[in-house]
Design an enzyme around this catalytic site. Structure first.
Site, mmCIF file in Angstrom:
data_model
loop_
_atom_site.group_PDB
_atom_site.id
_atom_site.type_symbol
_atom_site.label_atom_id
_atom_site.label_comp_id
_atom_site.label_asym_id
_atom_site.label_seq_id
_atom_site.Cartn_x
_atom_site.Cartn_y
_atom_site.Cartn_z
ATOM 1 N N ASN A 153 33.794 49.404 53.236
ATOM 2 C CA ASN A 153 33.818 48.348 52.229
ATOM 3 C C ASN A 153 35.013 48.615 51.305
ATOM 4 O O ASN A 153 34.931 49.443 50.407
ATOM 5 C CB ASN A 153 32.481 48.414 51.464
ATOM 6 C CG ASN A 153 32.376 47.353 50.406
ATOM 7 O OD1 ASN A 153 33.341 46.654 50.097
ATOM 8 N ND2 ASN A 153 31.181 47.234 49.838
ATOM 9 N N ARG A 186 33.287 45.061 55.612
ATOM 10 C CA ARG A 186 32.927 43.979 54.711
ATOM 11 C C ARG A 186 34.200 43.175 54.427
ATOM 12 O O ARG A 186 35.227 43.743 54.059
ATOM 13 C CB ARG A 186 32.384 44.551 53.409
ATOM 14 C CG ARG A 186 32.135 43.473 52.398
ATOM 15 C CD ARG A 186 31.822 44.042 51.034
ATOM 16 N NE ARG A 186 31.680 42.963 50.088
ATOM 17 C CZ ARG A 186 31.985 43.068 48.798
ATOM 18 N NH1 ARG A 186 32.464 44.199 48.327
ATOM 19 N NH2 ARG A 186 31.806 42.052 48.005
ATOM 20 N N HIS A 218 28.392 37.481 47.684
ATOM 21 C CA HIS A 218 27.200 38.342 47.711
ATOM 22 C C HIS A 218 26.228 37.941 48.839
ATOM 23 O O HIS A 218 25.048 38.263 48.783
ATOM 24 C CB HIS A 218 26.406 38.264 46.386
ATOM 25 C CG HIS A 218 27.072 38.891 45.209
ATOM 26 N ND1 HIS A 218 26.966 38.359 43.949
ATOM 27 C CD2 HIS A 218 27.820 40.009 45.089
ATOM 28 C CE1 HIS A 218 27.631 39.114 43.096
ATOM 29 N NE2 HIS A 218 28.164 40.132 43.767
ATOM 30 N N ARG A 259 33.221 38.902 33.721
ATOM 31 C CA ARG A 259 33.598 37.518 34.073
ATOM 32 C C ARG A 259 32.738 36.527 33.304
ATOM 33 O O ARG A 259 31.542 36.769 33.093
ATOM 34 C CB ARG A 259 33.403 37.286 35.569
ATOM 35 C CG ARG A 259 34.469 37.926 36.411
ATOM 36 C CD ARG A 259 34.160 37.752 37.894
ATOM 37 N NE ARG A 259 34.055 39.041 38.530
ATOM 38 C CZ ARG A 259 33.375 39.277 39.633
ATOM 39 N NH1 ARG A 259 32.731 38.314 40.254
ATOM 40 N NH2 ARG A 259 33.335 40.493 40.146
ATOM 41 N N GLU A 319 23.733 46.561 50.846
ATOM 42 C CA GLU A 319 24.683 45.750 51.605
ATOM 43 C C GLU A 319 25.220 46.501 52.818
ATOM 44 O O GLU A 319 25.427 45.918 53.877
ATOM 45 C CB GLU A 319 25.843 45.317 50.679
ATOM 46 C CG GLU A 319 25.372 44.246 49.700
ATOM 47 C CD GLU A 319 26.296 44.053 48.512
ATOM 48 O OE1 GLU A 319 26.347 44.952 47.660
ATOM 49 O OE2 GLU A 319 26.963 43.013 48.444
#
Ligand code: ADP
Length: 402
Positions: A7, A93, A182, A243, A386
């Protein structure tokens, strides 16, 4: 045999080694501050007797190519993986799969070119993901390598959910639409919830709140994503660590015309200096909760804004779905911040969502049920994983199941 999951973030590289027979983790590592003056690399591995740690702190790691080499070195030195031929497959990923990728795919030259074409949609992430893929292909070209996309799970969102009310040609010509991110996490925890509640996944409706540094909500209907809060980029939706999430788009023009900031500066501010950090100076929910406890008004306000946005999305997705079996919290904040869960669900009894405070405040590594006994909607806390989901997808692709 083993499965390696890679990842690559914009300045980090996370990797995990799984046993392909039962998907137990034999090693996991993280290389951080890639491209900075001092990088750090650590590996946790199981040596047959116990768990060991290996740390390399001093040498700077200039770029991802070097980081992948360092990863291979750490795996070799620890004995976790001596030779790439021990691998049954490698999973990568990839953040943005655009409209080209609806599911995980075996990587070949055409796939690499397609990911490359998507760089304008994810200028920070796709290049790092691609470097990881290229270096791994150079060193282990014979091993099947699979790309797993953050956007793929959301490709089931209907047109009326993914189109913005903008001139239609912007979609046709420039691919402007909602993609969502996600997806690997939303898919993993929603499947885990359906299994836990013993409901067939293709009849399972839920809302997932993935709350980490980045955060997104997802509406899942009959096991498929039908809406999600992130948009064309990961800037939209919920309040995040740094964010802003949803804002009036006209704010950006206003700022450009009145503050002297240019578009790049505003972009940077919305992505890196907004959210919780912009509101109260910290993007660490632990710090925020502790300061709020001590009476910080600033932190309490940031907390309220964060939770209010969550509540609005729960309401909106409840309306979109008509009924839900479960509301699921995951990610660093979703899994650990009980006050966030409690506050976001306050006043939702009319929707069948009520939290049991005692259950909400217990701590468990595994799936936790935190709703009141009589509640119509199950409220679950599920640790996301994940990397494991990517390993599962790699196995499925290798076996030809996808
Ligand atoms: P990323 O999106 O980078 O993977 P994580 O899922 O690890 O991030 O989530 C990071 C967030 O989780 C941070 O805001 C952190 O403060 C928060 N967090 C981690 N542990 C706790 C905890 N015990 N209580 C409250 N918040 C926590």
């Amino acid at each position: 045999m083993k499965i390696l999951v890679i990842n690559s973030g914009s300045s980090s590289l996370k990797f995990q080694l799984f046993d392909s027979s039962d998907l137990t983790v034999s090693a996991s590592g993280l290389i951080e501050q890639i491209g900075e003056e001092q990088s750090s690399a650590r590996l946790t591995y199981f040596d047959g007797v116990g768990t060991r740690q290996m740390l390399k702190q001093s040498e700077p790691v200039a770029e991802h190519r070097q980081a992948i080499k360092l990863m291979a070195e750490l795996l070799r030195e620890s004995g976790a993986m001596i030779d790439v031929r021990e691998l049954a497959g490698i999973g990568h990923r990839v953040v943005h799969g655009g409209e080209a990728f609806h599911e995980p795919i075996l990587i070949d030259d055409a796939v690499i070119s397609a990911i490359e074409e998507l760089i304008p949609l994810a200028p920070l992430h796709n290049p790092a993901n691609l470097t990881g893929i290229r270096v791994a292909m150079d060193h282990a070209g014979d091993i099947p390598q699979v790309a797993v996309f953050d956007t793929a799970f959301h490709q089931s969102i209907p047109e009326y959910g993914y189109l913005y009310a903008l001139p239609y040609k912007l979609y046709e010509k420039y691919n402007v639409r909602r993609y969502g991110f996600h997806g690997t996490s939303h898919s993993f925890v929603s499947k885990a919830a359906a299994r836990f509640l013993d409901i067939p996944y293709d009849r399972f409706n839920c809302i997932v709140l993935h709350l980490g540094n980045g955060a997104s909500a997802c509406a899942v209907e009959n096991g498929k994503s039908v809406d999600t809060s992130m948009g064309m980029t990961p800037l939209a939706g919920l309040v995040m660590g740094t964010r802003c999430g949803d804002i009036d788009p006209a704010i950006t023009f206003y700022l450009e015309r009145n503050t002297g900031m240019d578009v790049n500066r505003i972009d940077d501010m919305l992505n890196h200096e907004s959210g919780l950090k912009g509101l109260c100076g910290s993007n660490d929910m632990r710090e925020l909760l502790a300061a709020k406890e001590q009476g910080s008004k600033e932190m309490a306000l940031a907390f309220d804004i964060y939770c209010y946005r969550l509540k609005k999305y729960i309401g909106a997705y409840f309306a979109a779905l008509g009924r839900i079996d479960a509301l699921i919290f995951t990610g660093g904040i979703g899994e650990n911040a009980a006050p966030v869960r409690e506050h976001a669900c306050q006043g939702l009894a009319g929707l069948g969502i009520t939290i049991n405070s005692e259950k909400n405040n217990q701590r468990k590594e595994r799936i936790m049920e935190i709703h009141q006994d009589e509640a119509a909607v199950k409220v679950l806390v599920i640790p996301t994983d994940e990397e494991r989901e990517i390993a599962i997808q790699v196995m499925a692709v290798i076996k030809g199941e996808r």
